[in-house]
Structures are given as C-alpha cells and as structure tokens.
Write an enzyme that holds these catalytic residues in place. Sequence first.
Site, PDB file in Angstrom:
ATOM      1  N   LYS A 122       0.845  -1.198   0.000  1.00  0.00           N
ATOM      2  CA  LYS A 122       0.000   0.000   0.000  1.00  0.00           C
ATOM      3  C   LYS A 122       0.878   1.246   0.000  1.00  0.00           C
ATOM      4  CE  LYS A 122      -3.924   2.084   2.460  1.00  0.00           C
ATOM      5  NZ  LYS A 122      -4.882   1.925   3.589  1.00  0.00           N
ATOM      6  N   SER A 129      -9.505   2.413   1.845  1.00  0.00           N
ATOM      7  CA  SER A 129      -8.467   3.112   1.094  1.00  0.00           C
ATOM      8  C   SER A 129      -7.404   2.189   0.481  1.00  0.00           C
ATOM      9  CB  SER A 129      -7.758   4.126   2.006  1.00  0.00           C
ATOM     10  OG  SER A 129      -7.155   3.460   3.112  1.00  0.00           O
ATOM     11  N   SER A 154     -10.702   0.021   5.854  1.00  0.00           N
ATOM     12  CA  SER A 154      -9.902   0.176   4.643  1.00  0.00           C
ATOM     13  C   SER A 154      -9.283  -1.100   4.115  1.00  0.00           C
ATOM     14  CB  SER A 154      -8.794   1.208   4.879  1.00  0.00           C
ATOM     15  OG  SER A 154      -9.350   2.481   5.107  1.00  0.00           O
TER      16      SER A 154
END
Length: 378
Positions: free
Chosen positions: A79, A136, A160
């Site tokens: 990420k 996210s 997320s």
Amino acid sequence: MTSFPDLDATAIADLVTRREASAVEVVGAALDRLTEVDGCLRAFQEVWPERAIESAREVDRAVARGDRLRMAGVPIGVKAWQRGEAPQTRRLRHEGCVVLGLTSVPLPTRDWQTWGITDRGLTLNPWRLDRTPGGSSAGSGAAVASGIVPLATGSDGAGSLRIPAAWCGAIGLKPTNHTKALAVDGAIVRTSRDALLHSSVLNGTELENGHGPVRAAWSSTLGFAAVDPEQAGIARAAAERLRVARVIDWGDHPVVLADPEPAWRAAVNGRQHPVRQTNDDALAEVFRFADLLCTPTTPIAPHGHEGPGDAFAVALTWAFNLSGHPALSAPAGLAADGTPVGLQIVAAHGREGLLLRIARELEDVSGFGTSVQRPRTP
C-alpha cells in the site's frame, strides 16, 4: 505448466521452497500479469521490475543455501501510504516476499476513501470496471482480485482492508487494535490459509483457533445502519451455510449499537466521545453470550467512480476500529450486478485465530478458496 497467478501465497512458497519453481520465475510471471491487466485496472502507483527480479534472485540464493523462508518467492504489492520500508513490509521481505511496487490509495482531499488513483487515472474494480474497488487499500484489493499478486498489504482505520476485500471478492482481516489507535496494519489475500500465514509472520507466532461449537450473533444493521437488502441477504445466506454445516449456532441476543460516526470523528481528532464507551459496553455484552458477531461487510454494493452519494460504506466496519475487536471480511457471494458481497465476522479481542478458522470453513461450504471465482479482467 504451472500458472502462478492462479496460486495462492502458500502454494507459491511451497513450490519455491521445494525448488520446483524459482522465485525469479514466479516474480516474472507476476510482472507479466501486471503488464497484461494493470494498464486497464491501474492498481499500482509505482512498479519496480528490476528491483523485484533482483530481490527474487536473492530469495533463490537463500533457498539454495538452505535458508527457511516461510513466504519464499511470494510476489506482493505494498500500500502506497506504507511505502517499501514499513515494519509490515520488512517482516514480509525477511520471510522471502518480493515487492513488485506500491498499490494505489486515494488522494487526501476527499472525505470518502472508497477509491484509489494513479498518475494514469482511477483504480478500477476487476469485477466491474465502472465501479470502485473500495478503499483506502484500493489498489491492494484490485491487485489481488485480478491475480497480479496473491497478497497485498494495507491498513484499516475505518474499514480500509475489509471494504476493498468485500468489493473485490477477497479476504481482509483487521487484527485486534491493542492500543486506542484506530488504524492497524494487515493485508488483503486470496485465501484463508494465506491470511493465517500472513498473520503468523506478522505476529511471530501461530494463532490459536479454538475448538468445539461456536455461538454466533447476527445483525444486518448493528441497530442503526441503512443496509441494502441484497447485501444483507447474501451475507446472511453465507452465514446460514455455516449453520447448516454445524460450524456455528445462532444466538438470539439483540445487537444494538449507537451510530459510531461521532465517536470515530472525535477519535481522529484525539478526543473522547461517549458513544465509544456506550458501544464498548454493548459489544462486551454481545461477546458474553456469543463467540462471533456476523454482519454484512458493507451496507451498499460497490459504487461508481463518481462517489457513494449519501451512503457510508464504513457504516458496518468502523465501530470495530473504535472497539478494537478483530474483524474479517470473507467472500459471501455475488450480487445481481455481478459484484462481490462480503460477510463480516467479528470476534472477541485477540481471537483472530477463530476468525481465520471460520473463514476456512466458509471456503469449504461456499466453494471459495484456492479455486475462488475470479473476475473476467480485461
């Protein structure tokens, strides 16, 4: 010939450890898959092909020396907010994972976080290109669902990990929060055994999964959320398959929480809010009579790239960032529009092993797992 993009991380590590495949072969296949699909999906913000191949060569040399790497040759995405040297990434690399690059995340300028972006445009959901993959950890969900990597890292501060896992047909585990911090590191993976492997590597120990009958509570709304009936119905049907298989028994205790939004927003700003304690007390009562709490992961299906409108995708997830309970999203089925639906399973603090045991059982009764249905990615 082995198709590496069809394998989970556990199978890849086994092949590389037994020297039936090389890490260079596996990583090369992952980079080929990335080249094939990421021009459309835009799951990666940055790709590091030369660095990845050199890391794979290092893994192969270590295996040849007899080093025991639990995740030898497994290609992963990281990420973007965590970058390449985050503690989670270092642990995974230490065990033989090879980083292909950084997966997409949202810009910090919008309130809703269920999307991701690259310099080539928005990240698309592999199941339906007109929908978001969630966020996210958006690129991580898309990268796993499309078969680029079997595991991609993320973090979960309000859902997320669980939301993109649900909307991409994967597994996302938010571990127990051991502090008052809302966000905790984790990963999106293809199978429950990969989730177990990742968790054991991250924690440095095997998880206790428990034995015997499991009591479960069900709530479609947690007492406050507006939830699409189709999302609730598909998630409930998945949980019901566990009951029919005698994996769980239902309890009839009501689950009624207060809307956690004001408490979550207060916590982000370092303040306390009474709703947090109210819900902590309610959940303590739930876990006095139940081992698990089951809900839909999201109240809505994946929305279009224009945004979710008035709906909050986090409505059913962020309560457990506040309370600290471990929560997992597992694939429950497909909605009429062809998008995946997630079943959220929550356990008492520290009982991640139980969640992973139930996720494995759900794979067995649902047909998800190493042969999980995959989207028709362009």
